[in-house]
Enzyme design. Structure first.
Site, PDB file in Angstrom:
ATOM      1  N   GLY A 279       0.895  -1.159  -0.018  1.00 41.15           N
ATOM      2  CA  GLY A 279      -0.034   0.181   0.063  1.00 41.15           C
ATOM      3  C   GLY A 279       0.735   1.215   0.133  1.00 41.15           C
ATOM      4  N   ALA A 280       1.816   1.285   0.931  1.00 37.61           N
ATOM      5  CA  ALA A 280       2.856   2.197   0.724  1.00 37.61           C
ATOM      6  C   ALA A 280       4.285   1.932   1.431  1.00 37.61           C
ATOM      7  CB  ALA A 280       2.125   3.479   1.692  1.00 37.61           C
ATOM      8  N   MET A 281       5.249   2.688   1.298  1.00 35.30           N
ATOM      9  CA  MET A 281       6.479   2.205   1.891  1.00 35.30           C
ATOM     10  C   MET A 281       7.001   3.683   2.309  1.00 35.30           C
ATOM     11  SD  MET A 281       9.066  -0.008   2.457  1.00 35.30           S
ATOM     12  CE  MET A 281      10.544   0.701   3.269  1.00 35.30           C
ATOM     13  N   ASN A 283      10.250   4.589   2.784  1.00 40.64           N
ATOM     14  CA  ASN A 283      11.579   5.234   2.459  1.00 40.64           C
ATOM     15  C   ASN A 283      11.894   6.248   3.021  1.00 40.64           C
ATOM     16  OD1 ASN A 283      11.688   2.876   0.662  1.00 40.64           O
ATOM     17  ND2 ASN A 283      10.338   4.148  -0.715  1.00 40.64           N
ATOM     18  N   GLU A 315       2.914   6.147   7.894  1.00 41.39           N
ATOM     19  CA  GLU A 315       4.184   6.102   7.213  1.00 41.39           C
ATOM     20  C   GLU A 315       4.978   7.294   7.736  1.00 41.39           C
ATOM     21  OE1 GLU A 315       4.900   3.749   5.310  1.00 41.39           O
ATOM     22  OE2 GLU A 315       2.873   2.674   5.004  1.00 41.39           O
ATOM     23  N   HIS A 318       6.780   6.184  10.704  1.00 42.71           N
ATOM     24  CA  HIS A 318       7.934   5.515  10.296  1.00 42.71           C
ATOM     25  C   HIS A 318       9.212   6.329  10.402  1.00 42.71           C
ATOM     26  CE1 HIS A 318       6.454   1.338  10.601  1.00 42.71           C
ATOM     27  NE2 HIS A 318       5.802   1.579   9.280  1.00 42.71           N
TER      28      HIS A 318
HETATM   29 ZN   LIG Z   1       4.633   0.473   8.107  1.00 45.75          ZN
END
Ligand SMILES: [Zn+2]
Length: 1072
Positions: A279-281, A283, A315, A318
């Site tokens: 779904g998403a990352m 980085n 995200e 994170h």
């Molecule tokens: Zn996550």
């Protein structure tokens, strides 16, 4: 005690990378790239060899030098590849002494693959039918090694300086800001980025392609300076990013303040990538999303806004919790994912207090509660060693059970205490790594309680307890905890498992929950049992509760009052549904409970009712028609009432919860066959499709209306309308809707068309699962999907192994709804001789789920029939269906007496927990319209995501499309000019003449081998594409490599389903 099952060390612990200098030069004429990697390393013990991770990289040169001591090159004499360990070992002719100033130089050639991981390629078409190529990366968890040789483990952090070479004018993005851009003479540019802070390899990222962007800045209040935040989107779509960008700015400020640490990088970019597996990352500084998970039109549905908010905030959390402090090993993944999910809900709740986001959380964790009651579940903390094990733990247990137990901890400690503890933890381990124990110790110090003792039981024991309540007299109850298993085989030794359970007990006279910690098998409590009482008040605990029938009735009677809020009502409903599926209570008790919800107003509760009903209907799907009709009638009566109350039209400014409620009511009343709703849906569908009147179906009603129409007709016209709509619309969310409803086509012919279409080049790999998920809602669709999977398994496996989350969910979708012994054996036999290593966990879960379905059906099919008959839902001899409303049953007894039925099996509470069986994963996706995908975002697991457009159908093309600006030919960037491969390589590698010549030689030598690899990779697609394409239509495209991939965007075949069918059947791949 430690859980981490690290691999037996494949890399030498005595060599540590300090800094990577990395230059990536994509080849313009094929899908390869040249990598020039210079790694500063520290060697602690003298050695002749260096081993590091690399996968599918062809090493051209490797040498090392101590740049301070003597500086001369020592060239490696051999390179050995260990395919299994995904490493290379370089051997040197002389010993490399211990020292901190070594530099390892490696040049290599890699593949810009189409696997959605490592360094991969994507393509999209904009609104003007221009085709845009882009390349991007996805390195988590073990894919950095596909882009450069490295020490690819989260604890081996280093700094990175990246240089990308790309055509001039193309956007180049990476974690850090651009430092320099050098225009090269050949039309290319060399873009260098600032050095990153110390970080793990899986967080490095880049993207090269055509993007539009919008930007905003933080206030600077918490960071000392304003942080630039940009949202990049495919050309023409950036305007749909304002909602996410605004949230991102708020979230950066929130977390900077919460952790008391400024955002660590100079900028943050959010990028919508057309082809993206998770779904998403997260980085660092360059968060990537599926377009669907980031972009939303102004009128987009509230539900999606909630999902996007939770994903974006997840995200961004994170950036500190994950990137600044990183897990020591993948077995601690849950901690970072669970916390990111939990933190996202805290922040969204603070930013949007009206959303009732915690009730949504309770609704959302039902799926993981279900999976965790199967014997195939696993503890939250799980040891993992190899890449395939690591991939499989990106699941609901890590994310949602992780988040749930943290929420339970938060409720116990108090949210502020927990957040203070996290702040301390981040300060202690920033720029470094930490494991689960490190966090518990920090929290225990901060909160002065035994956090490790509490949490280890929840994270290291599989499953969770059910509390069984026995009323001893009017003021005393006995509470007993036991492992809740949906199977009937709780072993004696398992029944000794004990969890510390925060009881959260509320009563009618004192609704504020009492925080009692139950850490024994049984406990006796003083409670007035003549009035309602409820455990797990607020639903912050991760467990189920089974009440005596009388108490459940008393609780039911509070519905419609203010005494139990939405989360508590959802909790009661789902607990009963789970007990029913497990066999602890009869299914009739669930059906009876539904009557108490007749006057329910809350959307979330109705959404949950719809899911639990579909779960039952999915297991009963192949039962005789009168029974199914009876169940549908239960559904119709519940939902039609809401439609009558709310009507079809949405007044301006209507509350989003009402908008959602209307959509769910129309969908499920229509699904149950309500004739008035059917007629209205058809009328609106015609106006929308034929008269192009977009207002006829408001965005929130498009899915329900399309579904109702397709389900209720075998006609192909409506089906064609939806396919055309899919082709024509450029709005990602609308494309997902159109694609997802095709599976409701109501005939064998339409089912087959849907399968063919899903596998055609018109549908992106990441969206195939969305297209086929809905097939499971009909008997014919279910059977045909299974046939399809079996007949084409070899092709599917070859083509998609390694595609994150593809094969395993294809398996899930194809088999999980079965509820007959025959199918169970078929599935077992089919996979018996297959290599299931990539999906063994999920396959075992599916088989367990099928077994539960079979047991549930066998146990309760008569019970359901009797309930339907006695409550007037089965047609009588005269063909009429009797009505029954709350307050009466067939015996004329009052409602309270009906509810007694709920507890019929509750008499077994605590004594016969092992007798149950549960339907595992049956109807979730049928309800959601799409399957639970692999998520890396904070919220809903939509496997579906953005789909960019396909080119218009022009069948008159000859060998090469005339307009090369629109139609790249062959390589990545050839639309920007034509370069001989060798010339470009020599130019851009920036080497001297001798070096150029040498590289050329190497390159040529490599080319043959490389092409063989390319051929192998694309052999299947070529078979499929070239035969029908050229033989039938004489349309050679003249592409030098991988014509099929590009054709996804520039395909000029006539756009008809007949054609797709023909193409597939001729291809020999996906034929029926
Ligand atoms: Zn996550």
């Amino acid at each position: 005690m430690t859980v981490s099952k690290r691999p037996s060390r494949t890399l030498q612990g005595s060599i540590i990378p300090i800094h990577y200098n990395l230059k990536i030069v994509p080849c313009p004429v094929n899908f390869s790239f040249l990598g020039v990697c210079s790694i500063e390393i520290c060697i602690a013990e003298p050695t002749f060899i260096i081993t590091l991770h690399a996968k599918e990289l062809n090493i051209q040169t490797a040498s090392t030098r101590d740049h301070i001591l003597n500086g001369y090159n020592i060239t490696a004499t051999s390179v050995s590849y260990n395919v299994e360990e995904e490493t290379i070992t370089l051997e040197f002719p002389e010993i490399l002494h211990a020292g901190p100033s070594w530099i390892l130089d490696v040049t290599y050639i890699g593949l810009v693959n189409d696997k959605l991981n490592g360094f991969y390629r994507s393509v999209y078409t904009d609104a003007d039918n221009n085709v845009h190529q882009l390349t991007t990366t996805q390195f988590q968890s073990t894919h950095a090694r596909r882009a450069f040789p490295c020490w690819d483990e989260p604890a081996i952090k280093a700094t990175f300086s990246l240089t990308l070479v790309a055509p001039q004018g193309v956007t180049c993005l990476s974690n850090m800001s651009v430092e320099t851009i050098t225009q090269l003479e050949n039309g290319m540019q060399e873009v260098s980025f600032m050095k990153t802070p110390i970080m793990s390899t899986y967080l490095l990222a880049w993207a090269i392609g055509d993007f539009d962007f919008i930007e905003a800045y933080t206030s600077g209040d918490y960071n000392g300076e304003k942080i630039r935040c940009r949202l990049y989107a495919p050309v023409g779509l950036a305007d749909q990013g304002h909602y996410s960008l605004d949230l991102a700015v708020k979230a950066i400020e929130y977390f900077s303040r919460l952790f008391n640490i400024p955002y660590p990088l100079p900028k943050l970019d959010l990028v919508a990538v057309p082809d993206f597996a998770p779904g998403a990352m997260e980085n660092w500084g360059l968060i990537m999303f599926r377009t669907y998970a980031l972009l939303i039109e102004e009128y987009g549905s509230q539900e999606r806004k909630h999902e996007i908010a939770a994903t974006v905030v997840h995200e961004i959390s994170h950036q500190w919790f994950g990137n600044l402090v990183t897990m020591e090993w993948w077995s601690d993944l849950w901690l970072f994912e669970g916390f990111a999910t939990h933190l996202a809900y805290i922040v969204v709740d603070e930013l949007f207090p009206g959303w009732d986001i915690w009730s949504e959380f309770v609704k959302r964790i039902q799926e993981v509660l279900k999976h965790d009651s199967l014997r195939t579940s696993h503890p939250v903390e799980v040891g993992v060693a190899n890449p395939s094990e690591i991939t499989q733990i990106f699941d609901e247990i890590s994310y949602m059970k992780g988040a749930s137990v943290l929420r339970m901890l938060s409720a116990w400690l108090g949210q502020n205490q927990l957040l203070l503890g996290i702040r301390k933890f981040i300060h202690k381990y920033m720029w470094s790594n930490a494991n689960t124990d490190d966090l518990w110790v920090t929290l225990a110090e901060e909160c002065k309680v035994d956090v490790p003792g509490f949490m280890s039981k929840w994270t290291r024991q599989t499953g969770y307890p059910v509390l069984s309540i026995t009323e001893l007299d009017t003021s005393t109850i006995l509470v007993r905890q036991s492992l809740f298993l949906s199977t009937d085989d709780v072993r004696e030794e398992e029944d000794t498992l004990i969890w510390p359970v925060p009881l959260g007990l509320a009563t009618a006279s004192d609704p504020t929950p009492r925080n009692i910690m139950m850490d024994t098998k049984e406990i006796i409590l003083k409670v007035d049992t003549t009035q309602w009482y409820k455990f797990n008040m607020g639903q912050t605990g991760f467990y189920r509760v089974s009440y005596p029938s009388k108490t459940l009735g008393l609780l039911g009677q509070t519905f419609g009052t203010e005494q139990l809020d939405t989360a508590n009502r959802v909790g009661l409903l789902t607990d009963v549904a789970a007990l029913v599926a497990s066999g602890i209570a009869p299914t009739s008790s669930f059906l009876t409970l539904l009557k108490y919800f007749e006057d329910e107003q809350d959307y979330l509760v109705w959404a949950e009712i719809s899911i639990r009903l579909q779960e039952l209907l999915a297991v009963w799907l192949e039962q005789p028609e009168p029974i199914m009709n009876g169940l549908k009638e239960v559904q119709r009566r519940l939902f039609t009432k809401i439609v009558k109350r709310l009507g079809w039209d949405c007044p301006e400014g209507e509350d989003s919860a009402i908008v959602n409620l209307r959509a769910v009511a129309i969908r499920f009343a229509g699904r149950a066959g309500d004739p008035e709703i059917l007629a209205e849906a058809r009328r609106r569908f015609r106006a929308f499709m034929k008269d192009k009147n977009a207002a006829a179906i408001p965005p929130d009603l498009r899915f329900p209306v399309f579904e109702i129409v397709l389900r209720s007709t075998e006609g192909v016209d409506e089906y064609e309308d939806v396919v055309n709509y899919y082709r024509e619309t450029f709005i990602p969310a609308e494309k997902v809707v159109a694609l997802s409803v095709l599976g409701y086509g109501n005939s064998l012919e339409l089912v087959r068309r849907t399968l063919a279409f899903a596998m055609s080049t018109e549908v992106r790999t990441q969206d195939i699962l969305s297209a086929i998920a809905t097939l499971r809602s009909s008997v014919v669709g279910r059977a045909e999907l299974w046939n399809f999977m079996r007949h084409h398994w070899d092709v599917l496996y070859e083509r998609h192994r390694g595609d994150i989350g593809f094969l395993d969910y294809f398996v899930v979708l194809s088999i999980e709804s079965f509820s007959t012994l025959e199918r169970y054996h078929e599935v077992q036999a089919f996979f018996a001789n297959k290599d299931t290593s990539e999906y063994d966990r999920i396959l075992a879960t599916c088989l367990e789920g099928i077994r539960m379905n079979i047991l549930w059906l066998e146990r309760d099919c008569m019970n359901v029939e009797e309930w339907l008959r006695s409550n007037g839902y089965l047609a009588t001899e005269h063909g009429s269906i009797e009505n029954l409303s709350i307050g009466h049953n067939n015996n004329g007894l009052p409602a309270k007496a009906v509810i007694q039925d709920l507890g019929a099996a509750n008499g077994l509470l605590g004594h016969d927990l092992a007798s149950g069986a549960a339907a595992a994963a049956a109807a979730t996706a049928v309800v959601a319209g799409r399957p639970a995908g692999l998520i890396k975002g904070g919220m809903s697991p939509s496997v579906s995501a953005s789909i960019t457009g396909t080119s218009s159908g022009d069948s008159s093309g000859t060998s090469t499309p005339a307009n090369s600006t629109h139609y790249p030919q062959g390589g990545l960037y050839s639309q920007h000019g034509t370069y001989a491969q060798s010339q470009v390589y020599a130019d851009i590698a920036g080497q001297g003449p001798e070096e150029q010549a040498r590289q050329l030689l190497l390159l040529q030598k490599d080319q043959q081998q490389h092409e063989l690899r390319m051929q192998r990779e694309f052999q299947l697609q070529q078979q499929q594409q070239q035969q029908p394409e050229q033989a039938r239509h004489g349309q050679g495209h003249g592409y030098t490599h991988d014509p099929n991939y590009l054709n996804q965007a520039q395909d000029q075949r006539p756009r008809s389903l007949e054609h797709d069918m023909e193409l597939l059947s001729m291809s020999g791949d996906y034929k029926f």
